[in-house]
Enzyme design. Structure first.
Site, PDB file in Angstrom:
ATOM      1  N   THR A 156       0.963  -1.173   0.125  1.00  0.00           N
ATOM      2  CA  THR A 156      -0.058   0.231   0.456  1.00  0.00           C
ATOM      3  C   THR A 156       0.769   1.406   0.013  1.00  0.00           C
ATOM      4  OG1 THR A 156      -0.574  -0.144   2.299  1.00  0.00           O
ATOM      5  CG2 THR A 156      -1.448  -1.140   1.195  1.00  0.00           C
ATOM      6  N   ASP A 157       0.362   2.102  -0.485  1.00  0.00           N
ATOM      7  CA  ASP A 157       1.013   4.088  -0.816  1.00  0.00           C
ATOM      8  C   ASP A 157       0.886   4.194   0.988  1.00  0.00           C
ATOM      9  OD1 ASP A 157       1.773   3.179  -3.399  1.00  0.00           O
ATOM     10  OD2 ASP A 157       0.119   3.924  -4.242  1.00  0.00           O
ATOM     11  N   ALA A 158       1.405   5.945   0.639  1.00  0.00           N
ATOM     12  CA  ALA A 158       1.570   6.240   2.423  1.00  0.00           C
ATOM     13  C   ALA A 158      -0.584   6.941   2.225  1.00  0.00           C
ATOM     14  CB  ALA A 158       1.973   7.534   2.138  1.00  0.00           C
ATOM     15  N   VAL A 168      -2.877   4.956   3.121  1.00  0.00           N
ATOM     16  CA  VAL A 168      -3.401   4.270   2.116  1.00  0.00           C
ATOM     17  C   VAL A 168      -4.448   2.750   3.348  1.00  0.00           C
ATOM     18  CG1 VAL A 168      -4.137   1.831   0.666  1.00  0.00           C
ATOM     19  CG2 VAL A 168      -3.192   4.280  -0.062  1.00  0.00           C
TER      20      VAL A 168
END
Length: 93
Positions: free
Chosen positions: A78-80, A82
């Site tokens: 996941t990205d920041a 998320v």
């Protein structure tokens, strides 16, 4: 609850464990299904000087199991910021 992993990578054991092939049979692979609010994290993957889900989970598992955690991986990153629900994470102890 932990779930079993590894029909193709190891021999399944009751209780959600499988022996790990390719490392001389040392260690047990365990899978978890996790969910988290990613608001306070800089994504899944460990990054220098940033709080990440992978590093936090590795730290907690090490504390609870009193074992070093090797090969902590997830079904996806996941990205920041998320969130995740039902993400499969596996590790070797």
């Amino acid at each position: 609850d932990p779930v079993g992993v590894g029909a193709q990578h190891g021999r399944a054991h009751p209780g959600g464990r499988s022996s790990v092939s390719g490392n001389g049979g040392e260690g047990v692979r365990v899978a978890l299904i996790v969910e988290y609010d990613g608001s306070c994290f800089h994504g899944w993957q460990v990054q220098p000087n940033a709080r990440t889900v992978q590093e936090e989970l590795r730290s907690v598992l090490h504390t609870v199991l009193r074992e070093p955690i090797r090969e902590l991986s997830a079904s996806g990153r996941t990205d920041a910021g998320v969130h995740a629900e039902g993400q499969v994470v596996s590790f070797v102890v």
